[in-house]
Design a protein around this motif. Structure first.
Motif: not given
Length: 534
Positions: A319-321, A328-332, A440-445
């Motif tokens: 995946v890309v996160v 933009r960091r993907t939350p937990e 790690a490239f996405s806006h968060g999704c």
């Protein structure tokens, strides 16, 4: 006294061994009165303690002769708290032992009874649900932690099987036990002096010779990746060992010890221990969560999504996160996957509209022309009818939407677990990013490398022809929502140390720096690393 302040809650007692008996010091009536008054006063500032002892007429659970087995079980647990990565000094088992040895009155015994209960509750709180509140470290860690009721805990430990009760306070997940074993192994390695000298300099590759290759060889041997060897050449055995190390660390497995590989190889066992201790704490935060017999597991620093069925991986994809930036960091968090949308439209998040597209449209009204402007009534608005220069991020009145297509930002399918963070899993037209080592490239999704296969796997639980069903809807080109009849728990997690199915712990880079922040908080709470032997 640093440990006493947390455990004793301001009740000052002498310090411990075990009481030999519960014989009153100066007459039964007077002693009972002194003990009862003392325990009532000591417990009065804590609702749970006051309620528990009042309900049992202030009878002790730690300080009578009949409590010897329970005392022994508790002290064994407190002495072993360090194995769980807990702050042993804050429970002060040695101080409690001294206090037992020095009790001279029933008043002292009452105060000590409450002090031991406070130590037990502090330990039970930490080992069952975590030492720190994750939200105080990083608001992106959204964990609803289950804290057990103190009265329930006291009632449990006062039952007939205190040793079993104490043992089962910690997470019972097999990964927790595997991490505990790895912590012990690392502790032994640290005691022996670590893995030896680090490997200096730049890239090493097959065919190289010299002292740096010897250092690489010796470090791989110390880590268990290479057998006995006297070779000073980067030979096939060293190349194979480097490749296996790269596989275990999620690195590009080319067998070349480049900059990234050497950076990881040169990490000390103390650094790896920090990852283990943080992973143990994270598992304690999730101790009250039912993961689900079937669940989706997205480990952010591993850049992978898995479907886990009854403990075994039935699907896996890269995946890309989210990018490593504040917004933009993907939350937990954990939720329930309820539906997938085939041929989705992309309703552009407001933050992207005003931060990225509005500045572009101010310069050129036709910018991002493949994305529609939508007014408050849901109507498409022509760009030529809008003077973008009069708008700011605060007053821009339009939404933006991209219609379904092969070039849609969400690709051809998205997977929804409705949540306040607006995070979901989805396809993407940007396939090249999946080939990167760090993703790690996405806006968060979370962008999925094998989105169709994920859809087939989810639909297989409710259809005999999941692939045909999916493709039939896909060919229509029409946006279609398909409900997942039995919603699947989805867990977005962040483990830089995690055991494989065989129990071997693999490590990942701390891409967002969250583990470093958590370990700093653990250290502040009193968690200590083993010291390197001289």
């Amino acid at each position: 006294m640093s440990g006493l302040s947390r455990v004793f809650g301001g009740v000052l007692v002498a310090s411990g061994l075990a009481l030999a008996s519960a014989v009153p010091v100066a007459g039964a009536e007077l002693a009972l009165s002194g003990y009862t008054q003392s325990i009532a006063v000591a417990a009065s500032e804590d609702r749970a303690l006051a309620e528990f002892y009042a309900a049992r007429d202030y009878r002790p659970i730690w300080t009578s002769a009949e409590d010897a087995e329970r005392r022994e079980a508790l002290f064994r647990a407190l002495d072993g708290a360090g194995a769980h990565g807990l702050p042993v000094k804050s429970y002060d088992p040695d101080g409690l032992r001294r206090a037992f040895a020095q009790v001279k009155s029933e008043r002292q015994r009452g105060a000590l009874e409450v002090a031991v209960s406070k130590a037990f509750l502090a330990y039970a709180h930490d080992v069952s649900s975590g030492i720190i509140d994750p939200a105080t470290v990083d608001k992106s860690i959204v964990r609803e932690i289950t804290r057990r009721d103190p009265v329930e805990l006291l009632a449990g430990v006062s039952g007939a099987a205190p040793r079993l009760f104490l043992r089962e306070l910690a997470p019972q997940a097999p990964q927790y036990a595997q991490l505990l074993k790895t912590r012990l192994d690392l502790e032994a390695q640290i005691a022996k002096g670590g893995w030896g000298p680090t490997v200096g300099g730049g890239k090493l590759e097959p065919g190289d010779t010299g002292a740096r290759v010897v250092a690489l060889r010796d470090r791989l041997r110390a880590m268990g990746y290479l057998g006995r060897s006297a070779s000073a050449q980067y030979d096939a055995d060293i190349q194979k060992a480097v490749q296996q190390y790269q596989v275990d660390l999620g690195l590009t497995a080319d067998g070349v010890a480049g900059e990234g590989t050497l950076r990881e190889l040169n990490r000390s066992p103390e650094e790896r221990m920090q990852s283990i201790l943080v992973a143990l704490e994270r598992l304690r935060w999730m101790n009250g969560i039912d993961l689900g017999k079937r669940h989706i597991w997205v480990n952010i620093p591993d850049f992978r999504v898995r479907i886990v069925d009854h403990g075994k991986t039935s699907f896996e994809s890269v995946v890309v996160v989210g990018q490593n930036s504040n917004d933009r960091r993907t939350p937990e968090f954990s939720d329930q996957m309820e539906m997938m949308v085939i041929n989705p439209s992309w309703h552009v998040p407001r933050s992207i509209v005003v931060k990225e597209y509005l500045p572009m449209m101010k310069k050129n009204a036709g910018a991002a022309g493949h994305i529609q402007l939508i007014d408050a009534r849901g109507r498409t608005v022509s760009r030529s009818a809008v003077d973008f220069s009069q708008y700011s991020a605060k007053n821009f009145p339009f939404a933006m939407k991209q219609a379904p297509s092969n070039s849609n930002a969400l690709g051809l399918v998205k997977f929804l677990f409705p949540n306040k963070h607006n995070i979901y899993l989805h396809d993407t037209p940007s396939k090249s990013l999946f080939q990167r080592e760090s993703r790690a490239f996405s806006h968060g999704c979370v962008r999925v490398g094998r989105p169709f296969d994920l859809a087939y796997e989810l639909l297989a639980a409710q259809s005999n022809t999941p692939q045909d069903d999916f493709q039939r809807i896909l060919r229509t080109g029409q946006e279609t929502t398909v409900a997942i009849k039995d919603p699947v728990p989805v867990h977005l997690v962040y483990y830089t140390a995690w055991p494989t199915a065989r129990g071997k712990v693999e490590y990942r880079r701390d891409v967002y720096g969250r583990d470093a922040a958590i370990f700093a908080a653990l250290s502040k709470a009193g968690v200590e690393l083993p010291l390197l032997s001289n």
